[in-house]
Scaffold this active site. Structure first.
Site, short mmCIF file in Angstrom:
data_model
loop_
_atom_site.label_atom_id
_atom_site.label_comp_id
_atom_site.label_asym_id
_atom_site.label_seq_id
_atom_site.Cartn_x
_atom_site.Cartn_y
_atom_site.Cartn_z
N ALA A 198 0.85 -1.19 0.00
CA ALA A 198 0.00 0.00 0.00
C ALA A 198 0.89 1.24 0.00
O ALA A 198 2.02 1.20 0.49
CB ALA A 198 -0.88 -0.01 1.25
N GLU A 242 4.03 -5.10 7.49
CA GLU A 242 3.18 -4.07 8.07
C GLU A 242 3.46 -3.83 9.54
O GLU A 242 3.38 -2.71 10.04
CB GLU A 242 1.69 -4.42 7.88
CG GLU A 242 1.19 -4.28 6.46
CD GLU A 242 1.40 -5.49 5.58
OE1 GLU A 242 2.24 -6.36 5.94
OE2 GLU A 242 0.74 -5.58 4.53
N GLU A 246 -0.28 -9.33 -0.66
CA GLU A 246 -1.72 -9.60 -0.51
C GLU A 246 -2.42 -9.63 -1.87
O GLU A 246 -3.29 -10.46 -2.11
CB GLU A 246 -2.35 -8.55 0.41
CG GLU A 246 -1.86 -8.68 1.84
CD GLU A 246 -2.35 -7.56 2.73
OE1 GLU A 246 -2.05 -6.39 2.42
OE2 GLU A 246 -3.03 -7.84 3.73
N GLY A 288 0.80 -5.06 0.99
CA GLY A 288 -0.32 -5.14 0.05
C GLY A 288 0.08 -5.77 -1.27
O GLY A 288 -0.76 -6.35 -1.96
N1 3HC Z 1 4.55 3.40 0.14
C1 3HC Z 1 5.05 4.62 -0.22
N2 3HC Z 1 6.36 4.84 -0.49
C2 3HC Z 1 7.19 3.79 -0.39
C3 3HC Z 1 6.74 2.51 0.00
C4 3HC Z 1 5.36 2.33 0.25
N3 3HC Z 1 4.85 1.16 0.58
N4 3HC Z 1 7.80 1.68 0.01
C5 3HC Z 1 8.86 2.42 -0.34
N5 3HC Z 1 8.50 3.68 -0.58
C6 3HC Z 1 9.35 4.77 -1.06
C7 3HC Z 1 10.39 5.18 -0.04
O1 3HC Z 1 9.88 6.12 0.88
C8 3HC Z 1 11.45 5.77 -0.94
O2 3HC Z 1 11.03 7.04 -1.30
P1 3HC Z 1 12.09 8.19 -1.62
O3 3HC Z 1 12.91 7.69 -2.78
O4 3HC Z 1 11.25 9.37 -1.90
O5 3HC Z 1 12.91 8.32 -0.37
C9 3HC Z 1 11.40 4.90 -2.18
O6 3HC Z 1 10.11 4.27 -2.14
C10 3HC Z 1 12.46 3.84 -2.25
O7 3HC Z 1 12.46 3.12 -1.02
P2 3HC Z 1 13.80 2.57 -0.39
O8 3HC Z 1 14.82 3.65 -0.34
O9 3HC Z 1 13.44 1.90 0.89
O10 3HC Z 1 14.23 1.51 -1.51
P3 3HC Z 1 14.85 0.08 -1.35
O11 3HC Z 1 15.05 -0.42 -2.71
O12 3HC Z 1 16.00 0.11 -0.40
O13 3HC Z 1 13.72 -0.83 -0.65
C11 3HC Z 1 11.53 -1.71 -0.24
C12 3HC Z 1 12.51 -1.10 -1.28
C13 3HC Z 1 12.07 -3.05 0.22
C14 3HC Z 1 10.19 -1.87 -0.91
C15 3HC Z 1 11.44 -0.76 0.96
O14 3HC Z 1 11.16 0.53 0.51
C16 3HC Z 1 10.40 -1.12 1.96
O15 3HC Z 1 10.62 -1.93 2.82
N6 3HC Z 1 9.21 -0.47 1.86
C17 3HC Z 1 8.16 -0.64 2.80
C18 3HC Z 1 7.38 -1.87 2.49
C19 3HC Z 1 6.18 -1.96 3.39
O16 3HC Z 1 6.25 -1.71 4.57
N7 3HC Z 1 5.05 -2.32 2.81
C20 3HC Z 1 3.84 -2.42 3.53
C21 3HC Z 1 3.07 -1.18 3.31
S1 3HC Z 1 1.61 -1.14 4.29
C22 3HC Z 1 0.51 -2.12 3.47
O17 3HC Z 1 0.83 -2.68 2.46
C23 3HC Z 1 -0.83 -2.18 4.07
C24 3HC Z 1 -1.67 -3.26 3.47
O18 3HC Z 1 -1.53 -4.41 4.25
C25 3HC Z 1 -3.10 -2.87 3.44
#
Ligand code: 3HC
Ligand code: NAI
Length: 694
Positions: free
Chosen positions: A61, A125, A105, A102
């Site tokens: 997400a 998450e 998912e 997500g």
């Molecule tokens: N939403 C919005 N922005 C995101 C994002 C997300 N889920 N994941 C990454 N980004 C953004 C980062 O903020 C960063 O932005 P920036 O360049 O402006 O600083 C850019 O993407 C690149 O991220 P990283 O520097 O972390 O890049 P990496 O290649 O090192 O890592 C990744 C990629 C493994 C995907 C890492 O970004 C990560 O762990 N992201 C979070 C993943 C996460 O927590 N997902 C769950 C989201 S909540 C959800 O899905 C709810 C659902 O269950 C309903």
């Protein structure tokens, strides 16, 4: 376009194209639905491949949409997944890389999944203080089994796709061209009669589900007491096990909505973005060319130099280590070896890696061996005269363009830079002790430090797995300048009526890893004494409590002398309240105030934390830090500030700056109130109705 749609020989290919990580924001979600519908309506299309462009299938997400109307605007992710799952034509998720949150998912809603090896699969998450909110707690246990799923959901840790090859998650894990394989797979299943399999229809089989869930609950209780999300993850999985898919899904949704509003989730999301924002420096463009760093030199093999060298070695970067005397060099090398041996013993390092790492160090007594270094980090004694000698010598030997860094914690980086004829190449790299362990690195930007030097060290920090935060030049930089105000308040409170154990307990209950007095006993009270003596000379206008000097005059330097603010027994680091110290404190109060008063725990926490906040506001105003989240990252990664509160500046926003200002004004009107000079920037934000973070 956030989503591309093409067709290839009877297969529709829906490609998420929302860089950087194909976050499932509103337009991406809408694009997927559009693609699925288009495929349903095209009689030539027999199957659908869902895939991602760029570096991820999907990172989940879009976190930036949380708590905004877009997050709940249809099609929500739950709706998208329902539509994918309900598609009459089979949907094959083709996962070439990251499938997280997500993203996973969504893939679980597809009828089939195929992946390339090396793809990172996770439901992370929980690390953001929430739980999977689009069916993850229901479908993953049905896909890979209760135990493996619960482990992934509660830890949030990524697992490589090949490790999940036989788990039931993937239909195939294939080498080579994933899209080709996905197309072939889609054609095969497209030729089959529906309905196609849905993960939601699978059963969760476990010989003792209730027992395992209880076991998970006990484990989580021990490690996650300040975080609600891990507990809710278990509750949601349990709901699905006990009451079936639909009820489980509804319960998961309820938990998600509640968790996303919690201060803990806000704090964790703040830290997630704060870490990434810290590496961006407002006036240093992202495309600034970087200097190549393949050879590093470290000067001084003492406490810090050894740890600093280890950081580079651990990242595979060769280090030349320079000392003045052979004994000091041998001592430094022996300490590094001992650290690695301890890691081998703990099973954290393979025995053969020890010698490989040691072989990356070239010890030397000669500056001639520094000529090829791309980066030289100085970690010699904290005396300007010694730094002068070193930097003048470096100026003679270092190659043009080499970055010259100082690990000084208290000296003026601009003065150090001025010892050279190349101040643009000089920067502060303030590591924290133990340097091989602590995440924080303050990058001190001198007034002449070149932009490409900054960009290069920020990039290098990532390589050595540090959280780097840029600080301007000032006394103490961001972290120590703020902690000075915190310690000042702690000492005043002793004078006024508190005892060390009460202060420590109150702030530890707030969530700090260690209170100021236990911390000072660990670091050595003599260090603070030396700094204060210098400050008394340099800044006679600042009012300090003299109570800590009294302690040092008693020879109580802390753990190393068997006593400080507390008593210690040999071989035991437990801090025992000390009668002599408590008596000394009582006598001191009488001497200067004539009386002591009861101080509440609430006052202790406010005075300590708001002292940080007020100084943080000044640091922002002066441009020493460029954003509030940088200050929070310093405190979360270097000073034991509780993660679930998000750092001092976010905490102040949570309390409300209006309330912070009122408390500061109240304390300023009390004895020792001269230590409270309200930051004008804080008052301005209150007047404007803003917080530090907007
Ligand atoms: N939403 C919005 N922005 C995101 C994002 C997300 N889920 N994941 C990454 N980004 C953004 C980062 O903020 C960063 O932005 P920036 O360049 O402006 O600083 C850019 O993407 C690149 O991220 P990283 O520097 O972390 O890049 P990496 O290649 O090192 O890592 C990744 C990629 C493994 C995907 C890492 O970004 C990560 O762990 N992201 C979070 C993943 C996460 O927590 N997902 C769950 C989201 S909540 C959800 O899905 C709810 C659902 O269950 C309903
Ligand atoms: P230390 O005393 O443990 O080590 C200093 C080392 O430098 C000694 O081994 C000494 O032999 C060597 N040295 C002295 N002069 C030298 C010279 N001219 N050339 C080469 N080597 C020389 O000191 P420590 O604690 O490692 O501190 C080093 C620097 O790091 C200081 O600037 C200090 O302020 C800073 N620092 C220290 C922290 C700490 O917690 N100890 C934390 C952050 C920064």
């Amino acid at each position: 376009m956030a989503v591309n749609y093409t067709t290839q020989d009877g297969v529709a290919v829906i490609t998420l194209n929302n860089p950087p990580v194909n976050g499932l924001g509103l337009s991406t979600r809408a694009g997927i639905v559009e693609g699925i519908e288009r495929a349903q309506n095209d009689p030539d299309v027999k199957a659908i491949v869902l895939t991602g462009a760029g570096k991820a299938f999907s990172g989940g997400a879009d976190i930036t949409e949380f708590n905004t109307p877009k997050a709940t605007q249809e099609p929500t992710l739950a709706t998208v997944i329902k539509i994918v799952e309900g598609s009459a034509k089979p949907v094959v998720a083709a996962i070439h890389s990251v499938a997280m949150g997500g993203g996973l998912e969504l893939a679980l809603g597809a009828h089939y999944r195929i992946a390339a090896p090396g793809a990172q699969i996770a439901l992370p998450e929980v690390k953001l203080g929430i739980l999977p909110g689009a069916g993850g707690t229901q479908r993953l246990p049905r896909a890979i089994g209760l135990e493996a799923a619960l482990n992934m959901i509660v830890s949030g840790a990524p697992v490589l796709s090949e490790k999940l090859a036989d788990s039931g998650l993937f239909d195939e894990v294939v080498q080579g061209d994933l899209l080709e394989a996905a197309l072939a797979f889609a054609r095969k299943v497209g030729a089959k009669q529906g309905p196609h399999p849905k993960v939601r229809d699978r059963k969760i089989e476990h010989p003792n589900a209730a027992g395992f869930i209880q076991f998970a609950r006990n484990s989580v209780a021990a490690i996650a007491k300040n975080f609600p999300a891990p507990h809710k993850c278990i509750d949601a999985v349990e709901a699905g096990v006990q009451n079936g898919f639909d009820k489980g899904l509804a319960f998961e949704r309820e938990c998600f909505i509640a968790l996303v509003q919690t201060p803990e989730s806000r704090a964790l999301r703040h830290a997630f973005f704060g870490e990434r924002a810290a590496s961006k420096i407002p006036d240093v463009p992202a495309d600034t060319p970087l200097r190549d760093i393949s050879r590093v030199a470290v000067i001084g093999a003492g406490t810090m130099g050894g740890g600093i060298a280890m950081n580079f070695i651990n990242a595979g970067i060769a280090v030349t280590l320079l000392e003045t005397k052979q004994e000091a060099l041998d001592r430094g090398l022996a300490t590094i070896r001992k650290n690695y041996e301890a890691s081998v013993k703990k099973g954290k390092l393979k025995p053969e890696a020890l010698e490989e790492r040691m072989a990356l160090i070239t010890p030397t007594l000669s500056y001639d061996h520094l000529r090829s270094a791309d980066l030289i980090v100085e970690a010699v004694f904290e005396e300007l005269g010694v730094k002068e000698q070193v930097f003048k010598r470096l100026d003679e030997v270092a190659k043009p363009g080499a970055i010259l860094a100082s690990n000084t914690s208290t000296l003026d980086v601009d003065k150090i830079a001025a010892f050279t004829k190349r101040p643009q190449d000089v920067v502060g790299l303030h590591f924290f002790s133990p340097a091989n362990v602590m995440k924080l690195l303050e990058v001190v930007r001198g007034k002449e430090t070149a932009k490409d030097v900054l960009a290069t060290v920020m990039q290098l920090a990532k390589k050595i797995r540090k959280t780097a935060v840029v600080s301007g030049v000032c006394d103490g930089f961001i972290g120590n300048r703020m902690i000075e105000q915190y310690v000042r308040q702690a000492l005043f409170m002793l004078e006024e009526g508190a005892l060390p154990a009460q202060v420590d307990k109150a702030i530890e209950k707030f969530g700090f890893a260690m209170g100021p007095f236990r911390m000072s006993d660990l670091a050595g009270n003599d260090i603070g004494w030396a700094i204060r003596k210098r400050r008394y000379q340099e800044r006679p206008d600042i009012h300090y409590s003299k109570i800590a000097d009294r302690l040092c005059e008693m020879g109580r330097f802390g753990q190393k002398t068997g006593g400080g603010w507390y008593d210690y027994k040999t071989g035991d680091r437990t801090a025992y309240p000390s009668q002599v110290v408590d008596e000394m404190i009582g006598a001191f109060s009488k001497e200067i105030n004539g009386e002591r008063r009861k101080i509440s725990d609430e006052e202790i926490v406010e005075r300590l934390v708001f002292a940080l906040v007020n100084e943080g506001a000044k640091i922002l105003e002066e441009g020493i830090a460029s954003k509030a989240s940088d200050i929070d990252m310093v405190y979360l990664t270097g000073y034991g500030f509780p993660l679930y509160r998000g750092g001092p500046m976010l905490y102040a926003d949570t309390v409300g700056l209006y309330n912070v200002e009122r408390a500061i004004r109240r304390y300023a009107a009390r004895p020792n109130g001269d230590a409270w000079q309200l930051a004008p920037g804080l008052a301005k934000l209150v007047a404007e109705g803003h917080g530090f973070n907007g």
